[in-house]
Design a protein around this motif. Sequence first.
Motif, PDB file in Angstrom:
ATOM      1  N   PHE A 234     -60.233  42.561 166.742  1.00 26.04           N
ATOM      2  CA  PHE A 234     -59.713  42.629 168.274  1.00 26.04           C
ATOM      3  C   PHE A 234     -58.600  41.348 168.469  1.00 26.04           C
ATOM      4  CE2 PHE A 234     -61.033  39.720 171.940  1.00 26.04           C
ATOM      5  CZ  PHE A 234     -60.485  40.189 173.524  1.00 26.04           C
ATOM      6  N   LEU A 235     -58.881  40.884 167.921  1.00 25.97           N
ATOM      7  CA  LEU A 235     -58.286  39.429 168.340  1.00 25.97           C
ATOM      8  C   LEU A 235     -56.738  39.166 167.077  1.00 25.97           C
ATOM      9  CD1 LEU A 235     -60.941  36.545 166.765  1.00 25.97           C
ATOM     10  CD2 LEU A 235     -59.342  36.875 169.197  1.00 25.97           C
ATOM     11  N   LEU A 236     -56.911  40.744 166.129  1.00 24.24           N
ATOM     12  CA  LEU A 236     -55.323  41.100 166.251  1.00 24.24           C
ATOM     13  C   LEU A 236     -54.827  41.857 166.428  1.00 24.24           C
ATOM     14  CD1 LEU A 236     -54.334  42.424 162.513  1.00 24.24           C
ATOM     15  CD2 LEU A 236     -53.422  43.711 165.178  1.00 24.24           C
ATOM     16  N   VAL A 237     -54.937  42.946 167.436  1.00 25.47           N
ATOM     17  CA  VAL A 237     -54.169  43.248 168.628  1.00 25.47           C
ATOM     18  C   VAL A 237     -53.851  41.694 169.503  1.00 25.47           C
ATOM     19  CG1 VAL A 237     -54.480  44.864 170.667  1.00 25.47           C
ATOM     20  CG2 VAL A 237     -55.498  45.141 168.281  1.00 25.47           C
ATOM     21  N   LYS A 238     -54.694  41.763 170.322  1.00 24.79           N
ATOM     22  CA  LYS A 238     -54.838  40.335 170.875  1.00 24.79           C
ATOM     23  C   LYS A 238     -53.715  39.314 170.698  1.00 24.79           C
ATOM     24  CE  LYS A 238     -56.820  35.738 172.766  1.00 24.79           C
ATOM     25  NZ  LYS A 238     -58.242  35.013 172.705  1.00 24.79           N
ATOM     26  N   ASN A 239     -53.607  38.618 169.117  1.00 20.39           N
ATOM     27  CA  ASN A 239     -52.321  37.670 169.398  1.00 20.39           C
ATOM     28  C   ASN A 239     -51.446  38.666 169.396  1.00 20.39           C
ATOM     29  OD1 ASN A 239     -54.525  35.949 169.077  1.00 20.39           O
ATOM     30  ND2 ASN A 239     -54.538  36.129 166.687  1.00 20.39           N
ATOM     31  N   GLU A 240     -51.386  39.512 168.550  1.00 18.38           N
ATOM     32  CA  GLU A 240     -50.166  40.583 168.614  1.00 18.38           C
ATOM     33  C   GLU A 240     -49.339  40.051 169.875  1.00 18.38           C
ATOM     34  OE1 GLU A 240     -49.399  43.493 165.704  1.00 18.38           O
ATOM     35  OE2 GLU A 240     -50.427  41.701 163.833  1.00 18.38           O
ATOM     36  N   LEU A 241     -50.632  40.965 171.173  1.00 22.94           N
ATOM     37  CA  LEU A 241     -50.169  40.880 172.268  1.00 22.94           C
ATOM     38  C   LEU A 241     -49.317  39.595 172.843  1.00 22.94           C
ATOM     39  CD1 LEU A 241     -50.026  43.015 174.590  1.00 22.94           C
ATOM     40  CD2 LEU A 241     -51.673  42.045 175.124  1.00 22.94           C
ATOM     41  N   TYR A 242     -49.608  38.852 172.767  1.00 28.63           N
ATOM     42  CA  TYR A 242     -49.130  37.608 172.912  1.00 28.63           C
ATOM     43  C   TYR A 242     -48.034  37.544 173.468  1.00 28.63           C
ATOM     44  CZ  TYR A 242     -48.870  32.843 174.040  1.00 28.63           C
ATOM     45  OH  TYR A 242     -48.363  31.227 173.719  1.00 28.63           O
ATOM     46  N   TYR A 243     -47.573  37.597 172.027  1.00 29.44           N
ATOM     47  CA  TYR A 243     -46.052  37.373 171.439  1.00 29.44           C
ATOM     48  C   TYR A 243     -45.504  38.859 172.086  1.00 29.44           C
ATOM     49  CZ  TYR A 243     -47.802  34.341 168.177  1.00 29.44           C
ATOM     50  OH  TYR A 243     -48.030  32.472 167.126  1.00 29.44           O
ATOM     51  N   PHE A 244     -45.638  39.834 172.579  1.00 27.66           N
ATOM     52  CA  PHE A 244     -44.685  40.993 173.601  1.00 27.66           C
ATOM     53  C   PHE A 244     -45.370  40.324 174.750  1.00 27.66           C
ATOM     54  CE2 PHE A 244     -46.136  44.432 176.571  1.00 27.66           C
ATOM     55  CZ  PHE A 244     -45.704  45.431 175.986  1.00 27.66           C
ATOM     56  N   LEU A 245     -46.093  39.811 175.548  1.00 30.79           N
ATOM     57  CA  LEU A 245     -46.243  39.291 176.304  1.00 30.79           C
ATOM     58  C   LEU A 245     -44.745  38.327 176.682  1.00 30.79           C
ATOM     59  CD1 LEU A 245     -49.684  39.307 177.489  1.00 30.79           C
ATOM     60  CD2 LEU A 245     -48.814  40.730 178.317  1.00 30.79           C
ATOM     61  N   ARG A 246     -44.762  37.416 175.712  1.00 26.56           N
ATOM     62  CA  ARG A 246     -44.391  36.134 175.949  1.00 26.56           C
ATOM     63  C   ARG A 246     -43.057  36.354 175.928  1.00 26.56           C
ATOM     64  NH1 ARG A 246     -43.886  31.986 171.100  1.00 26.56           N
ATOM     65  NH2 ARG A 246     -42.745  33.863 170.174  1.00 26.56           N
ATOM     66  N   GLU A 247     -42.232  37.798 175.202  1.00 26.32           N
ATOM     67  CA  GLU A 247     -40.919  38.247 175.409  1.00 26.32           C
ATOM     68  C   GLU A 247     -41.039  38.958 176.691  1.00 26.32           C
ATOM     69  OE1 GLU A 247     -38.366  38.367 173.149  1.00 26.32           O
ATOM     70  OE2 GLU A 247     -39.142  37.304 171.633  1.00 26.32           O
ATOM     71  N   TRP A 248     -41.711  39.093 176.941  1.00 23.79           N
ATOM     72  CA  TRP A 248     -41.528  39.812 178.928  1.00 23.79           C
ATOM     73  C   TRP A 248     -41.252  38.574 179.817  1.00 23.79           C
ATOM     74  CZ3 TRP A 248     -40.094  44.606 179.958  1.00 23.79           C
ATOM     75  CH2 TRP A 248     -40.269  45.565 179.093  1.00 23.79           C
ATOM     76  N   TYR A 249     -42.231  37.562 179.457  1.00 25.39           N
ATOM     77  CA  TYR A 249     -42.454  36.972 180.804  1.00 25.39           C
ATOM     78  C   TYR A 249     -41.065  36.308 180.615  1.00 25.39           C
ATOM     79  CZ  TYR A 249     -43.229  32.330 183.079  1.00 25.39           C
ATOM     80  OH  TYR A 249     -43.357  31.342 184.629  1.00 25.39           O
ATOM     81  N   LEU A 250     -40.179  36.119 179.376  1.00 25.48           N
ATOM     82  CA  LEU A 250     -38.825  35.626 178.809  1.00 25.48           C
ATOM     83  C   LEU A 250     -37.660  36.824 179.729  1.00 25.48           C
ATOM     84  CD1 LEU A 250     -36.028  33.637 178.020  1.00 25.48           C
ATOM     85  CD2 LEU A 250     -36.277  35.024 175.946  1.00 25.48           C
ATOM     86  N   LYS A 251     -38.167  37.956 179.293  1.00 20.46           N
ATOM     87  CA  LYS A 251     -36.982  38.959 180.489  1.00 20.46           C
ATOM     88  C   LYS A 251     -37.042  39.139 181.850  1.00 20.46           C
ATOM     89  CE  LYS A 251     -37.019  41.229 175.742  1.00 20.46           C
ATOM     90  NZ  LYS A 251     -37.536  42.439 175.161  1.00 20.46           N
ATOM     91  N   GLU A 252     -38.871  39.004 182.090  1.00 18.69           N
ATOM     92  CA  GLU A 252     -38.870  39.427 183.980  1.00 18.69           C
ATOM     93  C   GLU A 252     -38.847  38.739 184.703  1.00 18.69           C
ATOM     94  OE1 GLU A 252     -38.877  42.512 184.549  1.00 18.69           O
ATOM     95  OE2 GLU A 252     -38.345  43.122 182.227  1.00 18.69           O
ATOM     96  N   VAL A 253     -39.386  37.655 184.153  1.00 16.43           N
ATOM     97  CA  VAL A 253     -39.429  36.586 185.386  1.00 16.43           C
ATOM     98  C   VAL A 253     -38.929  35.527 185.621  1.00 16.43           C
ATOM     99  CG1 VAL A 253     -41.023  34.618 185.437  1.00 16.43           C
ATOM    100  CG2 VAL A 253     -41.894  36.300 184.137  1.00 16.43           C
ATOM    101  N   LEU A 254     -38.035  34.926 184.401  1.00 19.35           N
ATOM    102  CA  LEU A 254     -36.559  33.991 184.239  1.00 19.35           C
ATOM    103  C   LEU A 254     -35.480  35.149 183.772  1.00 19.35           C
ATOM    104  CD1 LEU A 254     -37.950  31.461 181.731  1.00 19.35           C
ATOM    105  CD2 LEU A 254     -38.070  31.732 184.306  1.00 19.35           C
ATOM    106  N   LEU A 255     -35.172  36.137 183.182  1.00 18.45           N
ATOM    107  CA  LEU A 255     -33.582  36.604 183.078  1.00 18.45           C
ATOM    108  C   LEU A 255     -33.452  38.077 184.531  1.00 18.45           C
ATOM    109  CD1 LEU A 255     -33.522  37.285 178.878  1.00 18.45           C
ATOM    110  CD2 LEU A 255     -32.422  35.833 180.844  1.00 18.45           C
ATOM    111  N   PRO A 256     -32.263  38.131 184.553  1.00 17.54           N
ATOM    112  CA  PRO A 256     -32.238  39.131 185.205  1.00 17.54           C
ATOM    113  C   PRO A 256     -32.365  40.137 185.379  1.00 17.54           C
ATOM    114  CG  PRO A 256     -29.654  37.882 184.647  1.00 17.54           C
ATOM    115  CD  PRO A 256     -31.090  37.248 184.253  1.00 17.54           C
ATOM    116  N   THR A 257     -33.589  41.091 185.108  1.00 12.81           N
ATOM    117  CA  THR A 257     -33.703  42.434 185.178  1.00 12.81           C
ATOM    118  C   THR A 257     -33.742  43.485 185.883  1.00 12.81           C
ATOM    119  OG1 THR A 257     -35.868  43.479 184.843  1.00 12.81           O
ATOM    120  CG2 THR A 257     -35.569  41.570 186.501  1.00 12.81           C
ATOM    121  N   ASN A 258     -33.002  44.972 185.963  1.00  6.96           N
ATOM    122  CA  ASN A 258     -33.155  45.996 186.575  1.00  6.96           C
ATOM    123  C   ASN A 258     -34.593  46.836 186.674  1.00  6.96           C
ATOM    124  OD1 ASN A 258     -33.337  47.054 184.160  1.00  6.96           O
ATOM    125  ND2 ASN A 258     -31.184  47.760 183.860  1.00  6.96           N
ATOM    126  N   HIS A 259     -35.224  46.092 186.598  1.00 10.52           N
ATOM    127  CA  HIS A 259     -36.940  46.309 187.002  1.00 10.52           C
ATOM    128  C   HIS A 259     -37.566  46.429 188.310  1.00 10.52           C
ATOM    129  CE1 HIS A 259     -36.911  46.584 181.594  1.00 10.52           C
ATOM    130  NE2 HIS A 259     -36.502  48.173 182.415  1.00 10.52           N
TER     131      HIS A 259
END
Length: 304
Positions: A234-259
Amino acid sequence: MGNKVLLSICIPTNGVVEWVVPVIKSIYSQNVDCTLFEVVVADNGKSNDLGDIISQFQYENLHYYKTTALGFTNQIECFRKANGTFRKMLNHRSCLLPNALNKMIEVVNKYKEHKPILYFAEGNSHGDTFVECSSTEQFLKSLSYYASWSAGVGVWDSDLEKIDTSKADKMFPHMIYMFDENLNDKYVIWNEPYEQMADDSGKGGYDLFKTFAVGFLDIINGLKNRNSISEETFLLVKNELYYFLREWYLKEVLLPTNHTFILQNIEESMTVYYSKAEYYKMVTWSIGVYPYHRLRLLVKRFLK
């Protein structure tokens, strides 16, 4: 729907012609024996445009249905409409790579006798081309948060009959085909790339962080609570998901997006399973790398 075929390619869609038609063409351009497979399109879109276009194709193994299933649960409807021994989802924006259909048929043929839970990981799993897992624990250690990717899933006809799909999660309905308690715990991950995702402009319409940081982890936590996986996994999945969410925060919240993702109450969603410190670390990391990524986008646009 006719005689039994080995493989059903199932395409749930909301009816966008410019996405689905290239996908269908990519399937039939491979010149595979049409008695081995079928294509099933389940369209819950509001218009009839896609159905009108598909009716012009002259393939007896191409089947189109209008459905009323909401959102991602249209995947369930598509599987139910299919007739194959194995029913594999294909994203409505994903064109098959050359020879991919033949390879998929070979994979299904290889495992059709024992019928393990079969997942097509598109190169995203930890391990070799074939990863054979003897438990849910081993499967999730290999696949991690990519288990959230609905397009990798498929289901055997005999397994479909065992599953109560009314219990499927509305955002991740595919996960019931991987983790239902009525299924065996033998898994095979086929890890070879087989598709090419088209432009994903307009993708979204749902709360991105609530869906993954809460909804997805709720499902994985449920597996832990029923002892299908360990705390470690569970912790492995949670921790690896964190870095995925971190990338999406950058892409979707800060950078221009077409989503079209809904981006609200992010801190509230993130701090259900992560600490406030982890949330602020995600934000500060994103702000720190933002200028570099912003510059890259500007240069890319200038060079076009």
